[in-house]
Design a protein around this motif. Structure first.
Motif, PDB file in Angstrom:
ATOM      1  N   LYS A   7      11.419  51.774   6.413  1.00 25.62           N
ATOM      2  CA  LYS A   7      12.073  50.475   6.529  1.00 25.62           C
ATOM      3  C   LYS A   7      11.667  49.563   5.384  1.00 25.62           C
ATOM      4  CE  LYS A   7      12.684  50.545  11.511  1.00 25.62           C
ATOM      5  NZ  LYS A   7      12.363  49.908  12.772  1.00 25.62           N
ATOM      6  N   CYS A  10      13.331  50.607   2.267  1.00 26.70           N
ATOM      7  CA  CYS A  10      14.745  50.264   2.342  1.00 26.70           C
ATOM      8  C   CYS A  10      14.958  48.838   1.864  1.00 26.70           C
ATOM      9  CB  CYS A  10      15.230  50.450   3.774  1.00 26.70           C
ATOM     10  SG  CYS A  10      16.971  50.100   3.992  1.00 26.70           S
ATOM     11  N   ALA A  14      17.071  48.027  -1.564  1.00 23.97           N
ATOM     12  CA  ALA A  14      18.339  47.338  -1.386  1.00 23.97           C
ATOM     13  C   ALA A  14      18.493  46.230  -2.408  1.00 23.97           C
ATOM     14  CB  ALA A  14      18.445  46.787   0.022  1.00 23.97           C
ATOM     15  N   SER A  27      24.288  54.563   2.208  1.00 23.11           N
ATOM     16  CA  SER A  27      23.848  54.271   3.570  1.00 23.11           C
ATOM     17  C   SER A  27      22.386  53.852   3.559  1.00 23.11           C
ATOM     18  CB  SER A  27      24.016  55.515   4.444  1.00 23.11           C
ATOM     19  OG  SER A  27      23.085  56.507   4.058  1.00 23.11           O
ATOM     20  N   CYS A  28      21.941  53.292   4.682  1.00 18.64           N
ATOM     21  CA  CYS A  28      20.528  52.923   4.799  1.00 18.64           C
ATOM     22  C   CYS A  28      19.641  54.153   4.668  1.00 18.64           C
ATOM     23  CB  CYS A  28      20.263  52.207   6.120  1.00 18.64           C
ATOM     24  SG  CYS A  28      20.827  50.492   6.124  1.00 18.64           S
ATOM     25  N   SER A  29      20.097  55.285   5.167  1.00 16.86           N
ATOM     26  CA  SER A  29      19.273  56.492   5.046  1.00 16.86           C
ATOM     27  C   SER A  29      19.133  56.906   3.580  1.00 16.86           C
ATOM     28  CB  SER A  29      19.843  57.636   5.891  1.00 16.86           C
ATOM     29  OG  SER A  29      21.113  58.014   5.436  1.00 16.86           O
ATOM     30  N   THR A  71      25.339  46.773   1.154  1.00 18.37           N
ATOM     31  CA  THR A  71      24.730  47.632   2.174  1.00 18.37           C
ATOM     32  C   THR A  71      23.238  47.789   1.914  1.00 18.37           C
ATOM     33  OG1 THR A  71      26.755  48.875   2.599  1.00 18.37           O
ATOM     34  CG2 THR A  71      24.683  49.981   3.122  1.00 18.37           C
ATOM     35  N   ALA A  72      22.900  48.091   0.676  1.00 18.61           N
ATOM     36  CA  ALA A  72      21.493  48.265   0.320  1.00 18.61           C
ATOM     37  C   ALA A  72      20.700  46.991   0.577  1.00 18.61           C
ATOM     38  CB  ALA A  72      21.375  48.685  -1.140  1.00 18.61           C
ATOM     39  N   CYS A  75      20.171  46.613   4.318  1.00 21.80           N
ATOM     40  CA  CYS A  75      19.187  47.605   4.791  1.00 21.80           C
ATOM     41  C   CYS A  75      17.772  47.135   4.464  1.00 21.80           C
ATOM     42  CB  CYS A  75      19.426  48.958   4.125  1.00 21.80           C
ATOM     43  SG  CYS A  75      20.944  49.778   4.595  1.00 21.80           S
ATOM     44  N   ASN A  78      16.733  44.219   6.781  1.00 24.64           N
ATOM     45  CA  ASN A  78      16.434  44.701   8.126  1.00 24.64           C
ATOM     46  C   ASN A  78      15.092  45.417   8.169  1.00 24.64           C
ATOM     47  OD1 ASN A  78      18.798  43.704   9.243  1.00 24.64           O
ATOM     48  ND2 ASN A  78      19.921  45.601   8.882  1.00 24.64           N
ATOM     49  N   ALA A  79      14.837  46.226   7.166  1.00 22.26           N
ATOM     50  CA  ALA A  79      13.570  46.965   7.112  1.00 22.26           C
ATOM     51  C   ALA A  79      12.394  46.004   6.961  1.00 22.26           C
ATOM     52  CB  ALA A  79      13.608  47.965   5.976  1.00 22.26           C
TER      53      ALA A  79
END
Length: 116
Positions: A7, A10, A14, A27-29, A71-72, A75, A78-79
């Motif tokens: 996280k 990430c 991002a 994607s976050c992954s 998106t990055a 992510c 959030n992480a």
């Protein structure tokens, strides 16, 4: 512990990805995968691992579209909120240490919606 590390990574990635000119669906992954080698560095400082810089460069290259950059960014934020121990000053300097030029400040106050 590994989840928290992903996280944090990430979050940092991002913000770095936002600088790339174009990309495919990110994607976050993807972000976590590329930045996971940076987690210990982001929490403790020291020498930046080669694998971390390779991930930072790879993520920067992968985030090509505006959507991918946003998106990055999301992510990463959030992480950051779900993981403790990430030092903002260390994350701020990581792109430069890895030879990646990012024309914006890496910060939790960055508005991901304004990324182009």
């Amino acid at each position: 512990m590994a989840r928290m590390m992903m996280k944090a990574l990430c979050i940092m990635v991002a913000f770095m990805v936002v600088v790339a000119p174009y990309a495919e669906a990110l994607s976050c992954s993807d972000v976590v995968s590329k930045l996971s080698p940076c987690i210990n560095y982001l929490q403790n400082g020291g020498s930046v691992p080669t694998a971390c810089c390779n991930g930072v460069k790879g993520l920067n290259a992968a985030a090509k579209s505006t959507a991918d950059k946003k998106t990055a960014c999301g992510c990463m934020k959030n992480a950051y909120h779900s993981m403790s121990g990430i030092k903002a000053d260390i994350a701020l300097g990581l792109p430069k240490k890895c030879g990646v030029n990012i024309p914006y400040k890496i910060s939790m106050s960055t508005n991901c919606n304004n990324i182009k």
